[in-house]
Design an enzyme around this catalytic site. Structure first.
Site, PDB file in Angstrom:
ATOM      1  N   ARG A   1      27.931  35.425  25.853  1.00 38.85           N
ATOM      2  CA  ARG A   1      28.608  35.157  27.135  1.00 38.85           C
ATOM      3  C   ARG A   1      27.618  34.512  28.092  1.00 38.85           C
ATOM      4  NH1 ARG A   1      25.518  38.887  29.792  1.00 38.85           N
ATOM      5  NH2 ARG A   1      25.198  40.821  28.674  1.00 38.85           N
TER       6      ARG A   1
ATOM      7  N   GLU B   1      14.385  51.362  15.859  1.00 39.60           N
ATOM      8  CA  GLU B   1      13.511  50.205  16.008  1.00 39.60           C
ATOM      9  C   GLU B   1      12.161  50.730  16.428  1.00 39.60           C
ATOM     10  OE1 GLU B   1      14.643  47.260  18.953  1.00 39.60           O
ATOM     11  OE2 GLU B   1      16.114  46.406  17.589  1.00 39.60           O
TER      12      GLU B   1
ATOM     13  N   LYS C   1      24.859  45.251  17.125  1.00 40.86           N
ATOM     14  CA  LYS C   1      23.412  44.964  17.082  1.00 40.86           C
ATOM     15  C   LYS C   1      22.860  45.000  15.664  1.00 40.86           C
ATOM     16  CE  LYS C   1      22.435  46.496  21.735  1.00 40.86           C
ATOM     17  NZ  LYS C   1      21.373  46.344  22.696  1.00 40.86           N
TER      18      LYS C   1
ATOM     19  N   HIS D   1      15.516  49.850  32.024  1.00 32.66           N
ATOM     20  CA  HIS D   1      15.721  48.888  30.942  1.00 32.66           C
ATOM     21  C   HIS D   1      16.747  47.817  31.276  1.00 32.66           C
ATOM     22  CE1 HIS D   1      13.028  50.880  28.285  1.00 32.66           C
ATOM     23  NE2 HIS D   1      13.721  52.000  28.272  1.00 32.66           N
TER      24      HIS D   1
HETATM   25  P1  ADP Z   1      21.026  46.744  26.036  1.00 30.44           P
HETATM   26  O1  ADP Z   1      21.905  45.782  25.265  1.00 30.44           O
HETATM   27  O2  ADP Z   1      21.543  48.141  26.013  1.00 30.44           O
HETATM   28  O3  ADP Z   1      20.667  46.256  27.407  1.00 30.44           O
HETATM   29  P2  ADP Z   1      18.656  45.709  24.694  1.00 30.44           P
HETATM   30  O4  ADP Z   1      18.510  45.766  23.229  1.00 30.44           O
HETATM   31  O5  ADP Z   1      19.047  44.367  25.281  1.00 30.44           O
HETATM   32  O6  ADP Z   1      19.677  46.842  25.190  1.00 30.44           O
HETATM   33  O7  ADP Z   1      17.317  46.186  25.388  1.00 30.44           O
HETATM   34  C1  ADP Z   1      17.201  46.318  26.787  1.00 30.44           C
HETATM   35  C2  ADP Z   1      15.755  46.525  27.171  1.00 30.44           C
HETATM   36  O8  ADP Z   1      15.241  47.699  26.516  1.00 30.44           O
HETATM   37  C3  ADP Z   1      14.797  45.414  26.741  1.00 30.44           C
HETATM   38  O9  ADP Z   1      14.745  44.357  27.653  1.00 30.44           O
HETATM   39  C4  ADP Z   1      13.474  46.187  26.710  1.00 30.44           C
HETATM   40  O10 ADP Z   1      12.999  46.401  28.008  1.00 30.44           O
HETATM   41  C5  ADP Z   1      13.889  47.519  26.124  1.00 30.44           C
HETATM   42  N1  ADP Z   1      13.778  47.527  24.639  1.00 30.44           N
HETATM   43  C6  ADP Z   1      14.767  47.318  23.736  1.00 30.44           C
HETATM   44  N2  ADP Z   1      14.297  47.412  22.476  1.00 30.44           N
HETATM   45  C7  ADP Z   1      12.983  47.678  22.567  1.00 30.44           C
HETATM   46  C8  ADP Z   1      11.929  47.903  21.626  1.00 30.44           C
HETATM   47  N3  ADP Z   1      12.158  47.890  20.319  1.00 30.44           N
HETATM   48  N4  ADP Z   1      10.683  48.157  22.097  1.00 30.44           N
HETATM   49  C9  ADP Z   1      10.446  48.202  23.432  1.00 30.44           C
HETATM   50  N5  ADP Z   1      11.375  48.021  24.370  1.00 30.44           N
HETATM   51  C10 ADP Z   1      12.634  47.753  23.958  1.00 30.44           C
END
Ligand code: ADP
Length: 510
Positions: A296, A204, A120, A239
Site C-alpha cells: 500500500r 527471527e 510475513k 517499534h
Molecule cells: P510491524 O509490521 O508489526 O510494524 P515490522 O516487522 O515491520 O513489524 O517491524 C517493526 C519494527 O520492529 C522494525 O522497524 C524494527 O524496529 C523492529 N524489528 C522487527 N524485526 C526485528 C528484528 N528481527 N530485529 C530487530 N528489530 C526488529
C-alpha cells in the site's frame, strides 16, 4: 470494470490520508467521494470531498471496516474505483477480492498479491525465492511449544517472536534468554489471535540496534517495475516510525542500487502492481535483511515525493487505469533532502499515550520547503476511535543540513493546543546530537531519552503569552475596551495581564 480513465474514486479512509487522496483526485479532474462515520460528520475530509456518505457508527469495524457497506456506497454513487489509503482495509485481501468481484477497481495490487505478501511468513519465503537476504529465523510457524527451546537455541538469543499476520508491532516479543521463552511465545500467540484472528507466530534473530530502511517500489501491468530510492525510518517509538528521511544518512549509490534491485526482484517474483514498500533492517556493516512488504501507500510516502518530484498517488491512479508507468528507472534522480515529522495527538511524557479532546488552536507552519498534510483544523475532535495521527510535516532542503534547519524552524512555528502533540518530541530529536550527525538506529529514542525529557519548542508560558498578545494587539487596533468599564480595578488588572503577556512574548521572540 474495464480499464480506462477513472472518473470517480471512493476513498475508504479518513483524516490526513483521505485528504491527500482527495487532492490527487482533484489535480487529475477526478470526482472524490468521501465516506465517514457518524462522529466524523463534520470532519475536514468530508468537507473537501465532492460527495460524502455516512458509512456507519463510530466504531471502525462498523464503519471504515464495513466492507459490504463501502462496496454498496461505491455502487450507488457510481464510483469506478476505491482507494483504501493506509490502515483500515488497505491490506485486506478479502476486500480487494470483493472489489474485483464487484468490478470496482481496487487501487493497489491484486488480491492474491496482498494475501501472499500480507503474511510475513509467506513473504519471507517469496523473498528467499527472489534471492533476498532475510533475518535468520524460522520459515515455518511455531506449532509445538515443546520444541521452542531447541529452535530458539539454534537461532540464538536475543530473538524476536513475531506474528505471521502481524502489523503495528502487535504480537511481537523480544526474548533475551530461555527464561520466559515459553510465556512469551504463548502470549504472542494469544495477542496475535485476538488482534488478527490468526495466532501463527515465528522466530527471527533480534538484531541489536539496526537501521530500518525501506525502498519504494512501483510496478505497472505491462511488466515494468522500478525503485524510487529509500526512506530511513529508524526514529521509532514502540517499534513504530515517527520521523523519516530520504536519503538515508548512511546510503551510498552502490548500496541503494543493491537494495533497490533486491526490492524490484521481490516485486517481479510476486507479480506486484502499483505502489509498494519493501522494508529492510540494515546492520552496522551495511548488511541488509528483508523484513516485510507493505502492499500500500506508506504514511511516509511524501518524503519520496519531495525528493523525486513524483506524485505517488497520481501514479497509483494511472497504474490502476492500466497505463504504463510515467517514468523509467533512469528518470528517477532524487534531488535534495526531505524529512517528515509525524504529528500525533499523543503525550510523549506519558509513554506516547493517545491524547483525546478538541483541537482548540491549530496553526501550521509554512515558508520555503514546507509541506503539511493534515487531517485536522481548529475545532476538530480527536476521539478514542481512530489512530491519533493529526498531520505530517514534510520539509525539503537542498541538503540534509538545510532540511534539518528548516524542520526545526517549522516545528517552532507549529501551534496546536487543546490536545498533547508530538511537536516537542520531534523538536528534541531534530536537535539531538546523534540525529544531527545521522548516527542513529531503531533504539535511538529509548537510548537517548530514557527519562522522556523531551523539550517543547515553545514553553507553555510563552505559548499562552503569544496567544494573549495576539488578542491584546487586536483589541488595541480595534479600540475595544479591554475590560468592563464599571470595574476600573479589574480593567487595569486585565490590561496589565495582556501587556505583560505581550512583553513576555517579545522577550521570547528576541
Ligand atoms: P510491524 O509490521 O508489526 O510494524 P515490522 O516487522 O515491520 O513489524 O517491524 C517493526 C519494527 O520492529 C522494525 O522497524 C524494527 O524496529 C523492529 N524489528 C522487527 N524485526 C526485528 C528484528 N528481527 N530485529 C530487530 N528489530 C526488529
Amino acid at each position: 470494470m474495464t480499464k480506462g480513465n477513472i472518473r470517480k474514486i471512493l476513498i475508504a479512509n479518513r483524516g490526513e490520508i483521505a485528504i491527500r487522496i482527495i487532492r490527487a483526485c482533484h489535480d487529475a479532474g477526478i470526482i472524490a467521494v468521501a465516506v465517514y462515520s457518524e462522529i466524523d460528520k463534520t470532519a475536514y475530509h468530508v468537507r473537501l470531498a465532492d460527495e460524502a456518505y455516512c458509512v456507519g457508527p463510530a466504531l471502525a469495524r462498523e464503519s471504515y471496516l464495513n466492507q459490504r457497506k463501502i462496496i454498496e456506497i461505491a455502487h450507488d454513487c457510481g464510483a469506478d474505483a476505491i482507494h483504501p489509503g493506509y490502515g483500515f482495509l488497505a491490506e485486506n485481501s478479502e476486500f480487494a477480492r470483493l472489489c474485483e468481484k464487484n468490478e470496482i477497481i481496487f487501487i493497489g495490487p491484486k488480491s492474491e498479491t496482498i494475501a501472499l505478501l500480507g503474511d510475513k511468513l509467506e513473504a519471507r519465503r517469496v523473498a528467499i525465492k527472489a534471492g533476498l537476504p532475510v533475518v535468520p529465523g524460522t520459515d515455518y510457524d511455531i506449532q509445538d511449544i515443546k520444541k521452542v527451546s531447541s529452535i530458539a537455541k539454534d537461532i540464538g538469543y536475543p530473538l524476536l517472536v513475531k506474528a505471521a499476520a502481524g502489523g503495528g508491532g502487535k504480537g511481537m516479543r523480544i526474548v533475551q534468554s530461555e527464561d520466559g521463552l515459553v510465556e512469551s511465545v504463548e502470549s504472542a500467540i494469544r495477542e496475535a489471535g485476538s488482534a488478527f484472528g490468526d495466532g501463527r507466530v515465528y522466530f527471527e534473530k533480534y538484531l541489536e540496534n539496526p537501521r530500518h530502511i525501506e525502498i519504494q517500489i512501483f510496478a505497472d501491468s505491462h511488466g515494468n517495475a522500478v525503485y524510487l530510492g529509500e526512506r530511513e525510518c529508524s526514529i521509532q517509538r514502540r517499534h513504530q516510525k515517527v520521523i523519516e528521511e530520504s536519503p538515508s544518512p548512511i546510503m551510498t549509490p552502490e548500496l541503494r542500487k543493491k537494495m533497490g534491485m533486491a526490492a524490484v526482484n521481490i516485486a517481479k517474483e510476486s507479480k506486484y502492481l502499483g505502489a509498494g514498500t519493501v522494508e529492510f533492517l540494515v546492520d552496522g556493516n551495511c548488511n541488509f535483511y528483508f523484513l516485510e512488504v507493505n502492499t500500500r501507500l506508506q504514511v511516509e510516502h511524501p518524503v519520496t515525493e519531495m525528493v523525486t518530484g513524483i506524485d505517488l498517488v497520481r501514479e497509483q491512479i494511472r497504474v490502476a487505469e492500466g497505463k504504463t508507468l510515467s517514468f523509467k528507472q533512469e528518470d528517477i534522480q532524487p534531488r535534495g533532502h526531505a524529512i517528515e515529522c509525524r504529528i500525533y495527538a499523543e503525550d510523549p511524557h506519558q509513554d506516547f499515550m493517545p491524547s483525546t479532546g478538541i483541537v482548540a488552536e491549530y496553526r501550521e507552519p509554512s515558508g520555503p520547503g514546507i509541506r503539511v498534510d493534515s487531517g485536522v483544523v481548529s475545532g476538530s475532535e480527536i476521539s478514542i476511535y481512530y489512530d491519533p495521527i493529526m498531520a505530517k510535516m514534510i520539509v525539503w532542503g537542498r541538503d540534509r543540513e538545510e532540511s534539518m534547519e528548516r524542520t526545526e524552524r517549522a516545528l517552532t512555528e507549529y501551534r496546536i493546543s487543546g490536545v498533547h502533540s508530538t511537536i516537542g518530541f520531534a523538536c528534541s530529536i531534530i536537535r539531538s546530537g546523534g540525529f544531527r550527525k545521522g548516527e542513529y538506529s531503531t533504539g535511538y529514542v529509548d537510548h537517548e531519552f530514557p527519562d522522556r525529557n523531551f523539550e517543547c519548542p515553545l514553553s507553555d508560558q510563552a505559548r499562552k503569552a503569544a496567544f494573549a498578545a495576539v488578542i491584546f494587539d487586536y483589541m488595541e487596533r480595534q479600540k475595544i475596551a479591554i475590560a468592563p468599564k464599571r470595574n476600573s480595578e479589574k480593567q487595569s488588572g486585565w490590561a496589565q495581564y495582556y501587556r505583560n503577556s505581550a512583553v513576555n512574548r517579545l522577550d521570547k521572540v528576541r
